[in-house]
Design a protein around this motif. Structure first.
Motif, PDB file in Angstrom:
ATOM      1  N   ILE A 114      52.338   0.605 -29.381  1.00 45.78           N
ATOM      2  CA  ILE A 114      53.274   0.524 -28.264  1.00 45.78           C
ATOM      3  C   ILE A 114      53.785  -0.906 -28.105  1.00 45.78           C
ATOM      4  N   THR A 115      52.875  -1.894 -28.144  1.00 44.80           N
ATOM      5  CA  THR A 115      53.315  -3.277 -27.989  1.00 44.80           C
ATOM      6  C   THR A 115      54.207  -3.706 -29.155  1.00 44.80           C
ATOM      7  N   GLU A 159      61.880   5.087 -28.123  1.00 38.69           N
ATOM      8  CA  GLU A 159      61.178   4.755 -29.363  1.00 38.69           C
ATOM      9  C   GLU A 159      59.720   5.182 -29.302  1.00 38.69           C
ATOM     10  N   ILE A 160      59.072   4.923 -28.154  1.00 38.40           N
ATOM     11  CA  ILE A 160      57.675   5.337 -27.994  1.00 38.40           C
ATOM     12  C   ILE A 160      57.563   6.850 -28.031  1.00 38.40           C
ATOM     13  N   PRO A 173      56.070   8.496 -34.538  1.00 41.95           N
ATOM     14  CA  PRO A 173      55.062   9.446 -35.020  1.00 41.95           C
ATOM     15  C   PRO A 173      53.630   8.932 -34.898  1.00 41.95           C
ATOM     16  N   MET A 174      53.428   7.600 -34.968  1.00 42.00           N
ATOM     17  CA  MET A 174      52.071   7.080 -34.848  1.00 42.00           C
ATOM     18  C   MET A 174      51.574   7.148 -33.404  1.00 42.00           C
ATOM     19  N   ILE A 175      52.447   6.841 -32.458  1.00 43.57           N
ATOM     20  CA  ILE A 175      52.068   6.979 -31.047  1.00 43.57           C
ATOM     21  C   ILE A 175      51.764   8.437 -30.728  1.00 43.57           C
ATOM     22  N   LEU A 176      52.634   9.333 -31.159  1.00 46.25           N
ATOM     23  CA  LEU A 176      52.449  10.755 -30.865  1.00 46.25           C
ATOM     24  C   LEU A 176      51.156  11.290 -31.477  1.00 46.25           C
ATOM     25  N   SER A 177      50.824  10.826 -32.686  1.00 47.45           N
ATOM     26  CA  SER A 177      49.597  11.315 -33.318  1.00 47.45           C
ATOM     27  C   SER A 177      48.361  10.789 -32.588  1.00 47.45           C
TER      28      SER A 177
END
Length: 309
Positions: A137-138, A162-163, A167-171
């Motif tokens: 996120i940062t 964007e957040i 795909p990495m945040i969502l996972s």
């Protein structure tokens, strides 16, 4: 020695990716698709399964997490302050920020499994379940606000968008939700995810190697060397001071030093490529971190032994 030997395969894959592109084994036009595969499929798969399997019990780990969070916050702040005072470009500043913050979680977990046993591995898994989403996120915020040109209009909405689609945040969020819900995933669901995750590190490292320009490594660039030593020296030093002040047990000091002194992660290169950061600059920082960690990481772990780790 365990830490040093664990870094050698990482260096080898970076070199292989570089040779594969420079030798034409994989055409230059194919690498953007390989990066997309890692960014949108492989890395999310391993993040989801790792967090899903973690033991998320904060209790005794509160001070441990606080010491690690403080170390990374100080390191990231130093990178941004230095970049601003030296007039670094936005994309270069965001890549320096990523280089100072990111760590190779797969390398950390592999070393921890061999050196610290189930307890140490469990403590690190809990820490990673919180740190990985926070780092991504940062990084997205930094890449958005430090893009080329003037600050984009509607920056807050863009960051949220964007957040929301990263795909990495969502996972990470999916892994946390599944973990906390107590849902048992069937083997036919987990197995394909595990197969995908097994390729994440290799694809990421190959992509980093493919993007390396040797001329960028051999340079007297203060920003590059700052990014290297913030990750390998300042971050573990701040953690050690906080850990001693909080009275952490030796085992947590050792695993915390492993996380804070580990080299950067290849996913930072892919994220920089996707969001307009200086990906080549990040690749140079990451490569030198990985090479030098073969010396510095074992030294930190030997030092941790003085505190019973």
């Amino acid at each position: 020695m365990t830490a040093a030997l664990s870094v050698i395969p990482v260096i080898a894959l970076v070199l292989l990716g570089h040779l594969a592109r420079r030798g034409g084994v994989i055409p230059a036009a194919s690498w953007p698709g390989i990066e997309q595969l890692g960014y949108r499929v492989l890395f999310p798969a391993i993040l989801l399964t790792s967090i899903y399997r973690s033991e998320l019990s904060l209790g005794r780990l509160g001070p441990y997490l606080a010491a690690m969070a403080l170390a990374f916050a100080v390191t990231g702040a130093v990178a941004l302050i230095w970049a601003r005072r030296r007039g670094q470009s936005g994309p270069r500043s965001s890549s320096l920020f990523q280089g100072a913050l990111r760590f190779n979680s797969l390398l950390i977990l592999a070393v921890a499994a061999q050196a610290f046993g189930a307890q140490g591995l469990g403590d690190l898994a809990v820490a990673l379940a919180f740190l990985i989403p926070a780092f991504n996120i940062t990084a997205i915020v930094a890449l958005t606000l430090l893009s080329d040109g003037p600050r984009p209009t509607g920056a807050g909405a863009r960051i949220g968008a964007e957040i929301g689609r990263n795909p990495m945040i969502l996972s990470c969020l999916a892994g946390l939700a599944l973990n906390l819900s107590g849902v048992e995933l069937a083997a036919w669901v987990l197995s394909p995810l595990d197969w995908l995750g097994q390729g994440a590190l290799a694809v990421g490292l190959l992509a980093v190697g493919a993007g390396i320009e040797p001329a960028r490594l051999w340079q007297r660039d203060p920003a590059l060397w700052l990014g290297v030593w913030l990750r390998l020296a300042l971050c573990p030093l701040v953690f050690l001071g906080a850990a001693l002040a909080l009275g952490l047990p030796g085992a947590q000091i050792a695993t915390g030093l492993l996380a804070t002194a580990a080299p950067g992660a290849p996913v930072g290169y892919i994220l920089a490529r996707q969001m307009g950061g200086d990906a080549d600059f990040y690749a140079a920082i990451f490569t030198w971190q990985t090479v030098l960690a073969a010396l510095t990481l074992p030294a930190w772990l030997v030092f941790a032994g003085l505190f019973g780790g």
